[in-house]
Design an enzyme around this catalytic site. Structure first.
Site, mmCIF file in Angstrom:
data_model
loop_
_atom_site.group_PDB
_atom_site.id
_atom_site.type_symbol
_atom_site.label_atom_id
_atom_site.label_comp_id
_atom_site.label_asym_id
_atom_site.label_seq_id
_atom_site.Cartn_x
_atom_site.Cartn_y
_atom_site.Cartn_z
ATOM 1 N N ASN A 87 60.302 47.726 62.008
ATOM 2 C CA ASN A 87 59.209 47.184 62.500
ATOM 3 C C ASN A 87 59.067 46.447 63.761
ATOM 4 O O ASN A 87 58.149 45.667 64.055
ATOM 5 C CB ASN A 87 58.530 46.329 61.257
ATOM 6 C CG ASN A 87 58.541 46.878 59.999
ATOM 7 O OD1 ASN A 87 59.290 46.643 59.049
ATOM 8 N ND2 ASN A 87 57.678 47.890 59.890
ATOM 9 N N ILE A 94 56.349 43.098 67.440
ATOM 10 C CA ILE A 94 56.513 43.260 66.126
ATOM 11 C C ILE A 94 55.094 43.780 65.305
ATOM 12 O O ILE A 94 54.092 43.297 65.683
ATOM 13 C CB ILE A 94 56.649 41.512 65.548
ATOM 14 C CG1 ILE A 94 57.722 40.986 66.057
ATOM 15 C CG2 ILE A 94 56.769 41.712 64.142
ATOM 16 C CD1 ILE A 94 58.024 39.507 66.085
ATOM 17 N N CYS A 95 55.595 44.717 64.403
ATOM 18 C CA CYS A 95 54.311 45.310 63.373
ATOM 19 C C CYS A 95 54.458 44.736 61.934
ATOM 20 O O CYS A 95 55.449 45.084 61.360
ATOM 21 C CB CYS A 95 54.450 46.655 63.396
ATOM 22 S SG CYS A 95 53.116 47.560 62.395
ATOM 23 N N VAL A 96 53.747 43.961 61.737
ATOM 24 C CA VAL A 96 53.559 43.157 60.399
ATOM 25 C C VAL A 96 52.081 42.973 59.846
ATOM 26 O O VAL A 96 51.366 42.678 60.664
ATOM 27 C CB VAL A 96 54.425 41.927 60.077
ATOM 28 C CG1 VAL A 96 53.775 41.045 61.056
ATOM 29 C CG2 VAL A 96 54.397 41.591 58.766
#
Length: 226
Positions: A87, A94-96
């Site tokens: 992620n 950041i991918c969240v």
């Protein structure tokens, strides 16, 4: 990246300042906060790698950037320390979900930081920015963990994670360079050697001069006999 201090309303800035101050005074476990007095819209942090994960033992520098529409729009998160994680993109983005569709203005920065730390424990391969890491996580966890731990050792341990350099770290002066007695001893020894050489040279020159004078006298005596 440009600061958004001038773009945020005063009431939002006051809330951000209050929350950042509270975070700095009482940070979440395993997270250090480095607020900037010059730009409150960019928050630098350091996250300790959770035990039991390939990131254990590492310290990962990260920053949160608050846009001009914060808190209606979530902050953007970036890892500054290189990390092998599904992620986290190659540029550190950041991918969240909490930074996307699950964001709510009332969640706050503490919740964001805790969620990102939890991401190191429970990666989400379904929203992978690093496709290779996501594939390995699903197909070959041992290889994924090995790659993640290797990059942790290289980039997140010791001084490479961006920790403040201690006074004893880095290049050191040469031995005795700062000792006046040692500095004085050097020239004195050199001078002593030089004096000895000078005396020897002077003695040699004197002997040569004496021999030349004697030779000249003997030559004059020989001429007189002729």
């Amino acid at each position: 990246m440009n600061s958004n201090v001038e773009n945020l309303p005063p009431q939002v800035l006051r809330l951000v300042y209050k929350e950042v101050s509270a975070l700095a005074a009482d940070p979440p476990e395993g997270i250090k906060i480095y607020p900037s007095e010059e730009d409150i819209t960019e928050l630098h942090t350091a996250i300790e790698g959770p035990e039991g994960t390939p990131y254990a033992g590492g310290v990962f520098r990260m920053r949160l950037v608050l846009g001009k529409d914060f808190p209606a729009v979530p902050p953007r998160g970036y890892f500054l320390t290189k990390i092998f994680h599904p992620n986290v993109g190659h540029k550190g983005e950041i991918c969240v979900n909490v930074l996307k569709r699950d964001w709510k203005a009332e969640l706050g920065l503490r919740h964001v930081l805790l969620t990102i730390k939890c991401l190191l424990i429970h990666p989400n391969p379904e929203s992978a920015l690093n496709e290779e890491a996501g594939r390995l996580l699903l197909e070959d966890y041992a290889e994924y963990a090995s790659r993640a731990h290797l990059l942790t050792e290289i980039h997140a341990m010791g001084g490479s994670s961006g920790a403040v350099q201690e006074a004893g770290d880095g290049p050191q002066p040469k031995k005795h360079a700062g000792d006046p007695s040692k500095r004085a001893a050097g020239p004195m020894t050199a001078g002593g050697a030089g004096g000895s050489n000078s005396s020897t040279t002077s003695g040699t020159n004197s002997s040569n001069s004496t021999a030349a004078a004697k030779k000249k006298t003997d030559k004059k005596r020989a001429l007189r006999r002729l």
